[in-house]
Motif scaffolding. Sequence first.
Motif, PDB file in Angstrom:
ATOM      1  N   UNK A 126       0.832  -1.202   0.000  1.00 21.91           N
ATOM      2  CA  UNK A 126       0.000   0.000   0.000  1.00 21.91           C
ATOM      3  C   UNK A 126       0.872   1.260   0.000  1.00 21.91           C
ATOM      4  N   UNK A 127       1.897   1.269   0.867  1.00 22.64           N
ATOM      5  CA  UNK A 127       2.696   2.496   0.959  1.00 22.64           C
ATOM      6  C   UNK A 127       3.445   2.743  -0.349  1.00 22.64           C
ATOM      7  N   UNK A 128       3.855   1.663  -1.011  1.00 21.55           N
ATOM      8  CA  UNK A 128       4.536   1.868  -2.291  1.00 21.55           C
ATOM      9  C   UNK A 128       3.578   2.433  -3.342  1.00 21.55           C
ATOM     10  N   UNK A 129       2.327   1.940  -3.324  1.00 18.15           N
ATOM     11  CA  UNK A 129       1.353   2.459  -4.306  1.00 18.15           C
ATOM     12  C   UNK A 129       1.087   3.939  -4.063  1.00 18.15           C
ATOM     13  N   UNK A 135      -1.697   4.855  -6.380  1.00 18.67           N
ATOM     14  CA  UNK A 135      -2.911   5.071  -5.571  1.00 18.67           C
ATOM     15  C   UNK A 135      -3.092   6.582  -5.518  1.00 18.67           C
ATOM     16  N   UNK A 136      -4.173   7.092  -6.083  1.00 15.78           N
ATOM     17  CA  UNK A 136      -4.349   8.545  -6.100  1.00 15.78           C
ATOM     18  C   UNK A 136      -5.622   8.935  -5.362  1.00 15.78           C
ATOM     19  N   UNK A 137      -5.759  10.222  -5.096  1.00 14.97           N
ATOM     20  CA  UNK A 137      -6.934  10.738  -4.416  1.00 14.97           C
ATOM     21  C   UNK A 137      -8.134  10.827  -5.347  1.00 14.97           C
ATOM     22  N   UNK A 138      -9.247  11.307  -4.807  1.00 14.32           N
ATOM     23  CA  UNK A 138     -10.510  11.311  -5.544  1.00 14.32           C
ATOM     24  C   UNK A 138     -10.450  12.162  -6.813  1.00 14.32           C
ATOM     25  N   UNK A 139      -9.568  13.158  -6.840  1.00 10.73           N
ATOM     26  CA  UNK A 139      -9.493  14.001  -8.039  1.00 10.73           C
ATOM     27  C   UNK A 139      -8.290  13.630  -8.911  1.00 10.73           C
ATOM     28  N   UNK A 140      -7.733  12.455  -8.615  1.00  4.43           N
ATOM     29  CA  UNK A 140      -6.662  11.942  -9.471  1.00  4.43           C
ATOM     30  C   UNK A 140      -5.275  12.424  -9.108  1.00  4.43           C
ATOM     31  N   UNK A 288       9.121   5.257   3.257  1.00  3.02           N
ATOM     32  CA  UNK A 288       9.289   4.044   2.465  1.00  3.02           C
ATOM     33  C   UNK A 288       9.505   2.851   3.382  1.00  3.02           C
ATOM     34  N   UNK A 289       8.966   1.721   2.980  1.00  4.82           N
ATOM     35  CA  UNK A 289       8.995   0.533   3.837  1.00  4.82           C
ATOM     36  C   UNK A 289      10.427   0.086   4.142  1.00  4.82           C
TER      37      UNK A 289
END
Length: 547
Positions: A126-129, A135-140, A288-289
Amino acid sequence: MALISDTQPWKDLKAHVDDINQTHLRDLLTDDNRCQSMLVDFDDILLDYSRQQATPETIQKLFQLAEAASLKEKINRMYSGEHINSTEDRSVLHVALRASRDAVIQSDGKNVVPEVWKVLDQIQEFSERVRNGSWVGATGKPLKDVVAIGIGGSFLGPLFVHTALQTDPEAIESARGRQLRFLANVDPIDVARNITGLNPETTLVVVVSKTFTTAETMLNARTLREWISSALGPSAVAKHMVAVSTNLTLVEKFGIDPNNAFAFWDWVGGRYSVCSAVGVLPLSLQYGFSVIEKFLRGASSIDQHFYSQPFEKNIPVLLGLLSIWNVSFLGYPARVSMESNGKGVSIDGVPLPFEAGEIDFGEPGTNGQHSFYQLIHQGRVIPCDFIGVVKSQQPVFLKGEVVSNHDELMSNFFAQPDALAYGKTADQLQKENVSPHLISHKTFSGNRPSLSLLLPSLNAYNIGQLLAIYEHRIAVEGFIWGINSFDQWGVELGKSLATQVRKQLNASRTKGEPVQGFNFSTSTMLTRYLQASSDVPADLPTALPKI
Ligand SMILES: O=P(O)(O)OC[C@H]1O[C@H](O)[C@H](O)[C@@H](O)[C@@H]1O
């Protein structure tokens, strides 16, 4: 239900206090053999406890006390997952949170290490995305800022690691362009400070709560949920809010997608949870992990050291025993502790006839010199831990200066323990021609104990080690005192009284009910508060900080 204070080794130590009271650190420090025996070296960490008011005989007596308290057995019971947190009937397994993937640590007949790594893998993914923008927010837009909401153990540990990593070169590199903030206190001012300068479109909120019921955290979570949905619409919450909890049912009820929830377990005490998703998720998002994995490895190195080293070479055991000596025998009330050891009864519920637990305070760098050191040099005796680092995270050299900036800092690290130990006598002052009326003011009694811990550097690995040393020291103290270091009933009363006040405030504001059921003082204050804030609307409209 025997108390440790009834054992012979405890009585021997009591009797030994008189011997120690005849000594002065000034003299003890002349004995090189004694000092040599009070150095411990492990993995480039150096512990020097020669400035404790202790002789090798004291240490032997403390080892006998450890034996009488079955310290080794208790450590083993912790590592083997027995329910040593007896008042809550739970194992105490924060060591499993940083165990290597192939380790086997059992709780209730089940190896918990695979579950731990399942969540760690989920955090890594998840953290890498989030970090690489897939992984983006609602407005991209990519989510570059994180607000971690949580309080107590769900805040302080992660804040400690974040504070230390913020200036570590590797961590800086990996955090470039990102921000991590913590929202703990329920004061609306803290919400305002936290969201200042943040854009909901690029912010990810992590709600961190073991129980998912803590009043402050849940109100702050609802507030930031409103902040997101009023800006981006309610459906944005799924993209902008994730959670860390042991209570995944409540996470879902709150409106967070269970796929975006990171679990931990009831065998992790709140105060011991920084190595679970509580710390690892927000810190991995920021750094970062791979950086945070080093922190876990550092903690794990101390876990192995604590488990396997004989007491003479065991840093957390020595620190714990010396604390017992200072608190319960020499009667010094302060040092470093958290809520864990603030107990008045033994693990069996018997009132303790001795003091357990210390009062914790401290400051980084030489800030202490300019605030409370006067007290510790000439006022009360307060055993100190000095923690120094060989290599600065951020070296600064200035042409023309006598030493580097880090050497300047470290000059104090080396000087203060001796100043405390030796003090300064009236004799010395006379020889320096100090005027007689100032002699008593300038005299330092010395003989004030401290210990020094020198770390090679302050990278993620060493930060993990430092954390684990202090966690295990608390456990050692609790094991010897015979108290439960893993529950915290003492914080419950204040919480339930706050519930009563909350109900009253609601009833008074919405139905005009008079204040009742409180003592004279509280009733007077509450009435005054309600009268003076009568402009607060009974039916609360939504209003966020105007910042
Ligand atoms: O993580 P939470 O369930 O929200 O709990 C937050 C804090 O609450 C309590 O006051 C406990 O004493 C702490 O140990 C805990 O860390």
